[in-house]
Design a protein around this motif. Sequence first.
Motif, PDB file in Angstrom:
ATOM      1  N   HIS A  81      63.746  38.445  -4.153  1.00 15.76           N
ATOM      2  CA  HIS A  81      63.854  39.831  -4.592  1.00 15.76           C
ATOM      3  C   HIS A  81      62.637  40.136  -5.463  1.00 15.76           C
ATOM      4  CE1 HIS A  81      66.216  43.439  -5.836  1.00 15.76           C
ATOM      5  NE2 HIS A  81      65.493  43.325  -6.947  1.00 15.76           N
ATOM      6  N   VAL A  82      61.831  41.092  -5.040  1.00 17.25           N
ATOM      7  CA  VAL A  82      60.618  41.453  -5.762  1.00 17.25           C
ATOM      8  C   VAL A  82      60.773  42.876  -6.278  1.00 17.25           C
ATOM      9  CG1 VAL A  82      58.108  41.715  -5.611  1.00 17.25           C
ATOM     10  CG2 VAL A  82      59.270  39.973  -4.220  1.00 17.25           C
ATOM     11  N   VAL A  83      60.631  43.044  -7.586  1.00 19.26           N
ATOM     12  CA  VAL A  83      60.772  44.366  -8.192  1.00 19.26           C
ATOM     13  C   VAL A  83      59.448  45.106  -8.095  1.00 19.26           C
ATOM     14  CG1 VAL A  83      61.279  45.616 -10.321  1.00 19.26           C
ATOM     15  CG2 VAL A  83      62.560  43.543  -9.753  1.00 19.26           C
ATOM     16  N   THR A  84      59.517  46.353  -7.639  1.00 20.13           N
ATOM     17  CA  THR A  84      58.333  47.195  -7.535  1.00 20.13           C
ATOM     18  C   THR A  84      58.693  48.639  -7.835  1.00 20.13           C
ATOM     19  OG1 THR A  84      56.524  47.927  -6.114  1.00 20.13           O
ATOM     20  CG2 THR A  84      58.635  47.502  -5.032  1.00 20.13           C
ATOM     21  N   ALA A  85      57.785  49.329  -8.462  1.00 16.20           N
ATOM     22  CA  ALA A  85      57.988  50.749  -8.739  1.00 16.20           C
ATOM     23  C   ALA A  85      57.719  51.601  -7.499  1.00 16.20           C
ATOM     24  CB  ALA A  85      57.071  51.190  -9.878  1.00 16.20           C
ATOM     25  N   ASP A  86      57.054  51.021  -6.494  1.00 16.35           N
ATOM     26  CA  ASP A  86      56.669  51.797  -5.315  1.00 16.35           C
ATOM     27  C   ASP A  86      56.984  51.056  -4.014  1.00 16.35           C
ATOM     28  OD1 ASP A  86      55.593  53.644  -3.583  1.00 16.35           O
ATOM     29  OD2 ASP A  86      53.571  53.592  -4.437  1.00 16.35           O
ATOM     30  N   PRO A  87      58.270  50.952  -3.661  1.00 11.48           N
ATOM     31  CA  PRO A  87      58.609  50.249  -2.424  1.00 11.48           C
ATOM     32  C   PRO A  87      58.056  50.929  -1.174  1.00 11.48           C
ATOM     33  CG  PRO A  87      60.547  51.348  -3.316  1.00 11.48           C
ATOM     34  CD  PRO A  87      59.460  51.473  -4.334  1.00 11.48           C
ATOM     35  N   ASP A  88      57.835  52.236  -1.245  1.00 16.54           N
ATOM     36  CA  ASP A  88      57.283  52.938  -0.078  1.00 16.54           C
ATOM     37  C   ASP A  88      55.880  52.423   0.258  1.00 16.54           C
ATOM     38  OD1 ASP A  88      59.166  55.553   0.513  1.00 16.54           O
ATOM     39  OD2 ASP A  88      59.220  54.925  -1.591  1.00 16.54           O
TER      40      ASP A  88
END
Length: 133
Positions: A81-88
Amino acid sequence: MTIRLSGVRQQSVWASVVSDDAPRLRAWLLALGFTEDLLIPGEGENSIHHGQLDWPEGGRVLLSSTGERPTPCRSGTSSLHVVTADPDAVMARARALDATVVHELTDQTDYPSRDFTVADPDGNLWTFATFAG
């Protein structure tokens, strides 16, 4: 169901991934947006003894070639699971790699996350999500 969050982001757990083709997986992860911190070549041709790839928003993945070191880890058996502010943006890079999409980009309704899951070349599952716990 009530979801309780501590509000504390934990970024000190490092996942370890073993790959049958670690150079290919390394290139795949770099194309998704990871950056290289360390690379120790392996004993075999085109092998990686130990690699460290950082996610720009926090966290690190350790990478090694199958057979380079004693480990119970097996290629293709991880789920990360990788947290990102911009999955798009990450999804766009994954599509450019022709990554196998396991779970399309979705706004979750039962918890606060926008996320998707792709399989890497070894079959490991990588979820990129806004949900940080």
